[in-house]
Design a protein around this motif. Structure first.
Motif: not given
Length: 360
Positions: A320, A356, A358-359, A316, A329, A325-326, A332-333
């Motif tokens: 970044n 959270q 970062h997400f 992640g 995300a 970004s997608r 990170f999820q």
């Protein structure tokens, strides 16, 4: 030198050509220790490559229903730069959401084969003519969908529901109707069960990924080389695996990998993910070349959840830094999802809070 060869794809011997070659090399042979190139750098390289090709230019995208945000951005960049001289052909599953909204977009819905063309594919699959009743039965069950049609034809032949009689495949049991599988996945799963020892190799390959090296399969399976080669030949003959020059193995269709993986019980999945990790970790260069999200997937499968969490976090952060970004995300999820499988002694509330942030 791969970079020198890639540089020949671009016009001239400029610094830009070297940068474009480096961006492509980083995509195809990523270095996990280095930051990935930004989507814009890859998009610029793709546009430069497209600009160096003769006109008109056709770009073909297979399985566009799986396209990620960064790849979509790259294709949009090329289309915006090159304009009318480029035709993009994107192949996707029926019902998939359109990814491009352009004035000149044309959607063509491909239908199943008609009965005559289905009959030709059935006979090509069987290697001999088939009587009309056999063709009608298979066509009615599959609605002319080519992969389904091929797999159902093979299942009828392998179960001897149809047999070769005087040079023609005919229905062998008029009084018995073979159950039509509820889905193509069910059909592929059932056919894997008929492959004997080769099924285990398909299952191990499914853990390794959509594609794998023959040498990796030998080491991970811990089976004699001759036995592995016999199994690979059987899977190739059955249409499950494709074998490229040099021993690279890949599933003929994503559903073959899905069926093979889902047929593994939890303990077996954990075992084979662990075996593959041992193979990767046994060579510093090998583990060093493994992208963190791939490593995270195998660590998660091996139920080494804390290490998997760290790997997804690295993936992640790298995404970044590359402004993807997608993808960031999504990684990170994954981290957040894994925190429930890790004890509080290993992951505290402060760590979750950082995730959270970062997400967000």
């Amino acid at each position: 030198d791969p970079r020198s060869r890639l540089r020949t794809w671009f016009d001239g011997d400029s610094a830009n050509a070297a940068q474009h070659a480096a961006a492509f090399e980083a995509v195809w042979s990523p270095d996990p220790a280095a930051d990935p190139p930004s989507p814009r750098a890859v998009a610029d390289a793709a546009s430069a490559f497209a600009a160096s090709r003769p006109s008109p230019l056709l770009i073909v995208v297979e399985d566009a229903h799986w396209i990620d945000a960064s790849t979509l951005e790259i294709l949009d960049h090329v289309l915006d730069r090159e304009g009318a001289r480029v035709m993009l052909l994107a192949l996707t599953r029926p019902g998939a959401q359109a990814q491009w909204d352009r004035d000149q977009e044309v959607r063509i819905e491909l239908q199943g084969l008609d009965e005559t063309k289905s009959g030709k594919l059935i006979e090509a699959t069987l290697g001999a003519p088939a009587e009309p009743a056999v063709v009608q039965r298979i066509f009615a069950a599959t609605e002319g969908l080519p992969l389904y049609l091929e797999e159902y034809t093979r299942s009828l032949r392998d179960s001897e529901a149809i047999t070769l009689q005087r040079g023609v495949f005919r229905t062998a049991r008029l009084d018995t109707e073979q159950r039509t599988p509820a889905s193509l996945l069910d059909l592929i799963t059932a056919r894997l069960d008929t492959l004997g020892d080769a099924k285990l190799l398909a299952q191990i390959c499914s853990v390794l990924g959509p594609s794998a090296a023959r040498t990796a399969l030998i080491e991970v399976s811990n089976l004699p080389t001759e036995q592995v080669d016999i199994g690979i030949a059987a899977l190739s003959l059955a249409g499950v695996l494709s074998v490229a020059r040099g021993g690279a193995l890949s599933f003929r269709h994503a559903l073959f990998q899905t069926a093979s993986y889902e047929s593994l019980v939890r303990e077996a999945r954990r075992t084979w993910h662990s075996q593959y990790l041992a193979y990767l970790e046994g060579d510093p260069d090998r583990i060093g070349r493994t992208r963190p999200e791939i490593l995270g997937h195998h660590l998660e499968g091996a139920e080494r959840h804390r290490e998997a969490l760290d790997a997804y976090l690295r993936a992640g952060l790298a995404a970044n830094r590359a402004s993807a970004s997608r993808e960031a995300a999504a990684h990170f999820q994954k981290c957040l999802d894994l925190t429930s499988a890790v004890s509080r002694s290993e992951v505290d509330e402060a760590f979750e809070l950082r995730l959270q942030v970062h997400f967000a």
